[in-house]
Design an enzyme around this catalytic site. Structure first.
Site, short mmCIF file in Angstrom:
data_model
loop_
_atom_site.label_atom_id
_atom_site.label_comp_id
_atom_site.label_asym_id
_atom_site.label_seq_id
_atom_site.Cartn_x
_atom_site.Cartn_y
_atom_site.Cartn_z
N ASN A 9 43.85 36.13 37.39
CA ASN A 9 42.80 35.11 37.37
C ASN A 9 41.55 35.79 37.92
O ASN A 9 41.43 35.97 39.13
CB ASN A 9 43.20 33.90 38.21
CG ASN A 9 42.07 32.88 38.30
OD1 ASN A 9 41.07 33.00 37.60
ND2 ASN A 9 42.24 31.88 39.15
N TRP A 10 40.67 36.17 37.01
CA TRP A 10 39.48 36.92 37.43
C TRP A 10 38.43 36.02 38.08
O TRP A 10 37.39 36.51 38.54
CB TRP A 10 38.87 37.67 36.24
CG TRP A 10 39.60 38.95 35.91
CD1 TRP A 10 40.62 39.52 36.63
CD2 TRP A 10 39.36 39.82 34.80
NE1 TRP A 10 41.02 40.69 36.03
CE2 TRP A 10 40.26 40.90 34.91
CE3 TRP A 10 38.47 39.79 33.73
CZ2 TRP A 10 40.30 41.94 33.97
CZ3 TRP A 10 38.50 40.83 32.80
CH2 TRP A 10 39.41 41.89 32.93
N LYS A 11 38.66 34.71 38.06
CA LYS A 11 37.69 33.78 38.65
C LYS A 11 36.30 34.11 38.10
O LYS A 11 36.17 34.41 36.93
CB LYS A 11 37.78 33.82 40.18
CG LYS A 11 39.22 33.56 40.63
CD LYS A 11 39.37 33.27 42.09
CE LYS A 11 40.85 32.98 42.39
NZ LYS A 11 41.10 32.58 43.76
N HIS A 95 43.54 24.37 38.90
CA HIS A 95 43.38 25.32 40.02
C HIS A 95 42.71 24.61 41.19
O HIS A 95 41.83 23.77 40.99
CB HIS A 95 42.54 26.52 39.57
CG HIS A 95 42.60 27.65 40.55
ND1 HIS A 95 41.88 27.66 41.71
CD2 HIS A 95 43.35 28.78 40.57
CE1 HIS A 95 42.16 28.77 42.40
NE2 HIS A 95 43.05 29.46 41.73
N GLU A 97 40.49 25.50 43.16
CA GLU A 97 39.03 25.63 43.19
C GLU A 97 38.37 24.59 42.28
O GLU A 97 37.29 24.09 42.57
CB GLU A 97 38.62 27.07 42.83
CG GLU A 97 38.95 28.02 43.99
CD GLU A 97 39.28 29.45 43.60
OE1 GLU A 97 38.98 29.87 42.49
OE2 GLU A 97 39.88 30.15 44.46
N GLU A 167 50.28 27.47 44.37
CA GLU A 167 49.28 28.23 45.13
C GLU A 167 48.88 27.45 46.38
O GLU A 167 48.02 26.55 46.30
CB GLU A 167 48.03 28.46 44.27
CG GLU A 167 48.28 29.23 43.00
CD GLU A 167 47.02 29.95 42.52
OE1 GLU A 167 47.10 31.15 42.26
OE2 GLU A 167 45.95 29.31 42.44
N GLY A 173 42.91 33.92 48.69
CA GLY A 173 41.77 34.76 49.08
C GLY A 173 41.65 34.98 50.58
O GLY A 173 40.64 35.48 51.05
N SER A 213 47.08 35.58 47.63
CA SER A 213 47.13 36.90 48.26
C SER A 213 48.34 37.74 47.82
O SER A 213 48.92 38.47 48.62
CB SER A 213 47.08 36.76 49.79
OG SER A 213 45.88 36.11 50.19
N GLY A 234 44.53 36.64 42.07
CA GLY A 234 43.07 36.72 42.10
C GLY A 234 42.63 38.14 42.44
O GLY A 234 42.59 39.03 41.59
N GLY A 235 42.33 38.35 43.70
CA GLY A 235 41.73 39.61 44.18
C GLY A 235 42.40 40.88 43.64
O GLY A 235 41.72 41.78 43.14
P1 13P Z 1 44.01 35.60 45.57
O1 13P Z 1 45.10 36.42 44.90
O2 13P Z 1 42.70 36.29 45.62
O3 13P Z 1 44.48 35.05 46.89
O4 13P Z 1 43.77 34.32 44.62
C1 13P Z 1 44.84 33.53 44.25
C2 13P Z 1 44.41 32.59 43.18
O5 13P Z 1 43.71 31.63 43.43
C3 13P Z 1 44.84 32.89 41.81
O6 13P Z 1 44.59 31.80 40.97
#
Ligand code: 13P
Length: 250
Positions: A9-11, A95, A97, A167, A173, A213, A234-235
């Site tokens: 998930n590149w956000k 998600h 967010e 999640e 994050g 994470s 994500g990261g």
């Molecule tokens: P991180 O891996 O950066 O914690 O993000 C998780 C996430 O929200 C994936 O959708």
């Protein structure tokens, strides 16, 4: 058997040029692997870049959002037929967010899940609890409530193809991962909630991911859990090296 699925998930990261450079570095690193279904979910502006860079590679790509109506006066939104025109197959729904920052509620999320199935797309449904809810022992009730509300009205056959990403919001994050045992406990309970409503056969087909994470150092332990079928990342998905290490986990 449930095929492991690991999704980037590149956000809201990367330009088109960066997306292209990522693919050119990433694909050789995972060439030949067939164990894991690998997918990249990118911002809208990169999706046609992924369509051409990933063509024939076996790596899928998806969108992080859409509006569940085919067309109309919805300024700023993108529809499923528009995404399908460029070959998008996967869509992230619910998600945290989007729930938190953009105020998406259970009713909109349910409409999105319905629309994704109606269009023949693969939804990745996200659920997760706040730290306060975890501290109050509400994790399973919050997450199963989000999940069961989102899938309301689906057929058993649709349910069997569902992907649910658990999640915990406090782990996104932050560098704080739920322990593999914590993640397994919640995901096992979510699978059980599906079994109670739709039967064991359906529950055994649903693929569950953990997200929050995830990194090369913890992927193996997470994937070793019996109910965890993948990760939403994500990261650690932003760099070809670390994302390929996740895909090639032992
Ligand atoms: P991180 O891996 O950066 O914690 O993000 C998780 C996430 O929200 C994936 O959708």
């Amino acid at each position: 058997m449930r095929k492991p699925i690991i999704i980037a998930n590149w956000k809201m990261y990367k330009t088109r040029a960066e997306a292209s450079a990522f693919c050119q570095a990433f694909l050789p690193l995972i060439e030949g692997q067939e164990k894991v279904e690998a997918v990249i979910c990118a911002p809208f502006t990169q999706l046609d870049v992924l369509a051409s860079e990933l063509k024939g590679s076996g790596v899928g790509f998806g969108a992080q959002n859409f509006y569940p109506v085919a067309e109309g006066a919805f300024t700023g939104e993108v529809s499923l037929p528009m995404l399908q025109e460029i070959g998008v197959q996967y869509v992230i729904i619910g998600h945290s967010e989007r729930r938190e920052i953009f105020h998406e509620d259970d009713s909109l999320i349910q409409q999105k899940v319905q629309a994704a199935y109606a269009a023949g797309m693969q939804p990745i449904l996200c659920v997760g609890e706040h730290l306060e809810q975890r501290d109050n022992g509400q994790t399973v009730s919050v997450c199963s409530g989000q999940m069961l509300s989102a899938v309301e009205g689906l057929t058993e056959e649709q349910m069997k193809t569902l992907i649910v990403a658990y999640e915990p919001i406090w782990a996104i994050g932050t560098g704080k991962t739920a322990t593999a045992a914590d993640a397994e406990e919640v995901i096992g309970a979510l699978r059980q909630a599906i079994a109670e409503k739709y039967g064991r056969e359906v529950a055994d087909c649903v693929r569950f991911q953990y997200g929050g994470s995830v990194k090369p150092e913890n992927i193996s332990e997470l994937m070793a859990q019996p109910d965890i079928d993948g990760a939403l990342v994500g990261g650690a998905s932003l760099k070809p090296e670390s994302f390929s290490q996740l895909i090639l986990y032992k």
